[in-house]
Design an enzyme around this catalytic site. Structure first.
Site, PDB file in Angstrom:
ATOM      1  N   CYS A   1       0.840  -1.206   0.000  1.00  0.00           N
ATOM      2  CA  CYS A   1       0.000   0.000   0.000  1.00  0.00           C
ATOM      3  C   CYS A   1       0.879   1.263   0.000  1.00  0.00           C
ATOM      4  O   CYS A   1       1.554   1.536  -0.978  1.00  0.00           O
ATOM      5  CB  CYS A   1      -0.974  -0.051   1.177  1.00  0.00           C
ATOM      6  SG  CYS A   1      -2.324   1.110   1.001  1.00  0.00           S
TER       7      CYS A   1
ATOM      8  N   HIS B   1      -3.795  -5.304   0.370  1.00  0.00           N
ATOM      9  CA  HIS B   1      -3.225  -5.779   1.635  1.00  0.00           C
ATOM     10  C   HIS B   1      -3.217  -7.309   1.703  1.00  0.00           C
ATOM     11  O   HIS B   1      -4.222  -7.907   2.098  1.00  0.00           O
ATOM     12  CB  HIS B   1      -4.019  -5.200   2.815  1.00  0.00           C
ATOM     13  CG  HIS B   1      -3.782  -3.744   3.005  1.00  0.00           C
ATOM     14  ND1 HIS B   1      -2.781  -3.250   3.813  1.00  0.00           N
ATOM     15  CD2 HIS B   1      -4.384  -2.672   2.458  1.00  0.00           C
ATOM     16  CE1 HIS B   1      -2.784  -1.938   3.763  1.00  0.00           C
ATOM     17  NE2 HIS B   1      -3.754  -1.557   2.947  1.00  0.00           N
TER      18      HIS B   1
ATOM     19  N   GLU C   1      -1.882  -9.099   3.835  1.00  0.00           N
ATOM     20  CA  GLU C   1      -1.811  -9.569   5.220  1.00  0.00           C
ATOM     21  C   GLU C   1      -3.176  -9.778   5.863  1.00  0.00           C
ATOM     22  O   GLU C   1      -3.294 -10.481   6.855  1.00  0.00           O
ATOM     23  CB  GLU C   1      -0.979  -8.590   6.070  1.00  0.00           C
ATOM     24  CG  GLU C   1      -1.597  -7.207   6.319  1.00  0.00           C
ATOM     25  CD  GLU C   1      -1.347  -6.201   5.198  1.00  0.00           C
ATOM     26  OE1 GLU C   1      -1.141  -6.615   4.043  1.00  0.00           O
ATOM     27  OE2 GLU C   1      -1.387  -4.982   5.473  1.00  0.00           O
TER      28      GLU C   1
ATOM     29  N   SER D   1      -9.955 -11.047  34.325  1.00  0.00           N
ATOM     30  CA  SER D   1     -11.343 -10.673  34.045  1.00  0.00           C
ATOM     31  C   SER D   1     -12.202 -11.881  33.722  1.00  0.00           C
ATOM     32  O   SER D   1     -13.414 -11.767  33.628  1.00  0.00           O
ATOM     33  CB  SER D   1     -11.359  -9.731  32.850  1.00  0.00           C
ATOM     34  OG  SER D   1     -10.893 -10.443  31.711  1.00  0.00           O
TER      35      SER D   1
ATOM     36  N   GLY E   1     -11.730 -13.259  30.935  1.00  0.00           N
ATOM     37  CA  GLY E   1     -11.511 -13.315  29.500  1.00  0.00           C
ATOM     38  C   GLY E   1     -10.317 -14.228  29.214  1.00  0.00           C
ATOM     39  O   GLY E   1      -9.573 -14.586  30.133  1.00  0.00           O
ATOM     40  N   VAL E   2     -10.161 -14.566  27.945  1.00  0.00           N
ATOM     41  CA  VAL E   2      -9.094 -15.504  27.573  1.00  0.00           C
ATOM     42  C   VAL E   2      -7.717 -14.915  27.886  1.00  0.00           C
ATOM     43  O   VAL E   2      -6.841 -15.601  28.416  1.00  0.00           O
ATOM     44  CB  VAL E   2      -9.179 -15.831  26.059  1.00  0.00           C
ATOM     45  CG1 VAL E   2      -8.102 -16.814  25.653  1.00  0.00           C
ATOM     46  CG2 VAL E   2     -10.539 -16.377  25.708  1.00  0.00           C
ATOM     47  N   ASP E   3      -7.534 -13.618  27.585  1.00  0.00           N
ATOM     48  CA  ASP E   3      -6.184 -13.044  27.626  1.00  0.00           C
ATOM     49  C   ASP E   3      -5.589 -13.013  29.034  1.00  0.00           C
ATOM     50  O   ASP E   3      -4.524 -13.572  29.289  1.00  0.00           O
ATOM     51  CB  ASP E   3      -6.181 -11.613  27.065  1.00  0.00           C
ATOM     52  CG  ASP E   3      -7.020 -11.506  25.820  1.00  0.00           C
ATOM     53  OD1 ASP E   3      -7.151 -12.535  25.138  1.00  0.00           O
ATOM     54  OD2 ASP E   3      -7.546 -10.424  25.548  1.00  0.00           O
ATOM     55  N   SER E   4      -6.307 -12.337  29.963  1.00  0.00           N
ATOM     56  CA  SER E   4      -5.720 -12.170  31.296  1.00  0.00           C
ATOM     57  C   SER E   4      -5.622 -13.511  32.021  1.00  0.00           C
ATOM     58  O   SER E   4      -4.640 -13.773  32.717  1.00  0.00           O
ATOM     59  CB  SER E   4      -6.537 -11.171  32.117  1.00  0.00           C
ATOM     60  OG  SER E   4      -7.890 -11.551  32.143  1.00  0.00           O
TER      61      SER E   4
END
Ligand code: XMP
Length: 511
Positions: A84, A173, A175, A227, A229-232
């Site tokens: 781009c 793009h 990606e 939390s 959530g998956v991340d923490s």
């Protein structure tokens, strides 16, 4: 995570998609690094990458504030792929008349691209659907370059190459997941053209996350907000074995959690050995504070304020020196904190000034990668039946009216009912995220024999890999009818809407 020899240098020209280039390369098995234009030449001279990628960006190539890309990178003899804005720079640097603004609006969305013979397009069909997002385009091809892809009846130049100078460039793009090439273009470039070796391995990466975090923490003590959530939660599980007592996990009951969330998290924490404390005395403070405004950014700011206050207190109570955050690359990109990308939304836990040193071990990663880590750790229950959920939770799902305990209860129950219906039909796990929000516009309805003037619920189901872009996940008529039937049982809910708008332009959440 920069000890290993990094073969691919991505020069960040400010695109929302720069991190996605890195993520796609990781998916293919390549390590890469993202560096600003100003520091790129120095880094390249010292580290001698095998490959350079110039990302896209939001500015026009001829504007004065074009990031200062050092021309000397052209003399390093390393193959370069411009994407781009990166393509426009490569053309512009060879011919100042190469670029022209697109006359009628920007080119934004899917384009059908016809590909010619090129090493870059090996193993691809002659035509692919690709994602385009640009206001300028290459009009005149600089001497020595060949056109290798076009769109719009050959009117738009979509890719050029100058094999002698080892330069390749694409206007679209490759990606992003909307480009139907399954990362073949990036693979052709990194592997075939540049000879990069695939040495990215998930297991090593987890060890690196642990070692780096331990090193940064030193003799300090860290807190982490879990939390559910998956991340923490995954991050706490990754770090618990290496940090032991030096890591204290807290779950703040903000009043905006999903139904049964706290009990679920306690169970997961017990299984993974996470040292968890649930703090529930600030619920009303959150509701009062966020309820002061209906403006999306102000609500987030109020939430952040209370969240910060609570964490400062929690940190004091255990003499913490560091705060570990499960922030992902997506959060940083959208908060305008990754490289040169523009602000889209304030995330509740990015840049919180807690007076503690922040460690963000997942800030290079995307959701699907963290889900893979969770699987590695046998934390399937974090994934099965649990779609991602934002930190400010249900507060983001009450739109246009001030939040209150009553409204939070309505969306919490609605969220639960929709999830149960989707689970019953084996759809829940196929959907990347389901957003059930209350719209604060009163509309008229009839229930029984009487007039009602009440709320609407909107159900939004999306599919995506990385949440940088999403597509609507279309629910069929029967499912919509079942959901609508369940939700309108609530005396104050009059209507149910469905929202399958893609991102861009519509973000996943409503606020
Ligand atoms: P958007 O709405 O930006 O959402 O397309 C992308 C993903 O991020 C989640 N999200 C958040 N997560 N704090 C979080 O922890 C936040 O402030 C926040 N805002 C959005 C959203 O649920 C989706 O999964």
């Amino acid at each position: 995570m920069q000890d290993r020899a990094i073969q691919i240098l991505i020069i960040d020209l400010g695109s929302q998609y720069t991190q996605i280039i890195r993520r796609s390369l990781r998916y293919l098995g390549f390590h890469s690094i993202i560096i600003s234009p100003e520091k790129s030449l120095e880094w390249a001279k010292i580290n001698k990458p095998k490959s350079i990628i110039l990302s896209g960006g939001t500015i026009n190539i001829s504007d004065a504030d074009t990031p200062e890309i050092p021309k000397e990178i052209l003399g390093l003899g390393v193959p370069i792929l411009g994407i781009c804005l990166g393509m426009q720079w490569l053309a512009y640097i060879h011919d100042k008349n190469a670029i022209q603004a697109i006359k009628e609006g920007k080119s934004y969305g899917p384009v059908e691209v016809s590909l010619s013979e090129s090493r870059l397009f090996k193993n691809l069909a002659k035509k692919i659907s690709a994602w385009s997002s640009h206001g300028d385009s290459v009009k005149n091809v600089p001497a020595g370059f060949d056109i290798i892809a076009t769109s719009n009846n050959k009117k738009v130049i979509e890719a050029i190459e100058c094999a002698d100078k080892k330069l390749w460039a694409v206007q679209f793009h490759p990606e992003v997941e909307q480009t139907e090439d399954e990362n073949i273009i990036l693979n052709n470039f990194a592997s075939d053209i540049c000879g990069c070796v695939k040495d990215y391995d998930k297991k090593n990466v987890i060890e690196e996350i642990r070692a780096n975090t331990k090193k940064i923490l030193g003799s300090g003590t860290a807190i982490i907000g879990v939390s559910g959530g998956v991340d923490s939660t995954t991050l706490a599980a990754i770090l618990t074995p290496i940090l032991g007592d030096k890591l204290k996990a807290f779950m703040i009951d903000t009043g905006g959690m999903r139904k049964d969330e706290i009990e679920k998290v306690k169970k997961i924490a017990k299984k993974s050995g996470i040292n968890l404390e649930v703090v529930d005395k600030y619920k009303n403070k959150f509701i009062e504070s966020v309820g002061q405004s209906i403006d999306a950014e102000k609500k987030r700011a109020h939430f952040r304020e209370v969240y910060g206050e609570v964490f400062r207190e929690v940190a004091r109570s255990c003499n913490a020196t560091h705060m570990i955050q499960g922030t992902l690359a997506t959060d940083l990109i959208e908060s305008g904190n990754a490289g040169n990308s523009a602000l889209i939304k304030t995330h509740h836990n990015v840049d919180l000034d807690l007076g503690l040193t922040e460690i963000m071990p997942l800030s290079d990663f995307f959701k699907f990668e963290v889900r893979e880590f969770a699987r590695e750790f046998g934390l399937e229950e974090l994934l099965a039946g649990r779609q991602p959920f934002p930190g400010p939770g249900l507060y983001l799902r009450i739109v246009g009216v001030p939040v209150s305990s009553e409204l939070l209860e309505i969306v919490r129950e609605a969220d639960y009912e929709v999830a149960e219906i989707l689970k019953k039909h084996n759809l829940y796990d196929k959907i990347a995220q389901t957003i059930v929000a209350l719209l604060g516009v009163n509309t008229v309805g009839v229930k029984g024999d009487g007039r009602v003037y009440g709320y609407s619920i909107v159900v939004r189901t999306v599919e995506t890999v990385d949440f940088m872009t999403v597509k609507g996940f279309y629910l069929n008529k029967e499912i919509c009818e079942e959901i609508t039937g369940a939700l309108i049982k609530h005396p104050k809910i009059v209507r149910v809407f469905y929202d399958f708008t893609p991102k861009p332009p519509a973000t996943t959440e409503f606020e």
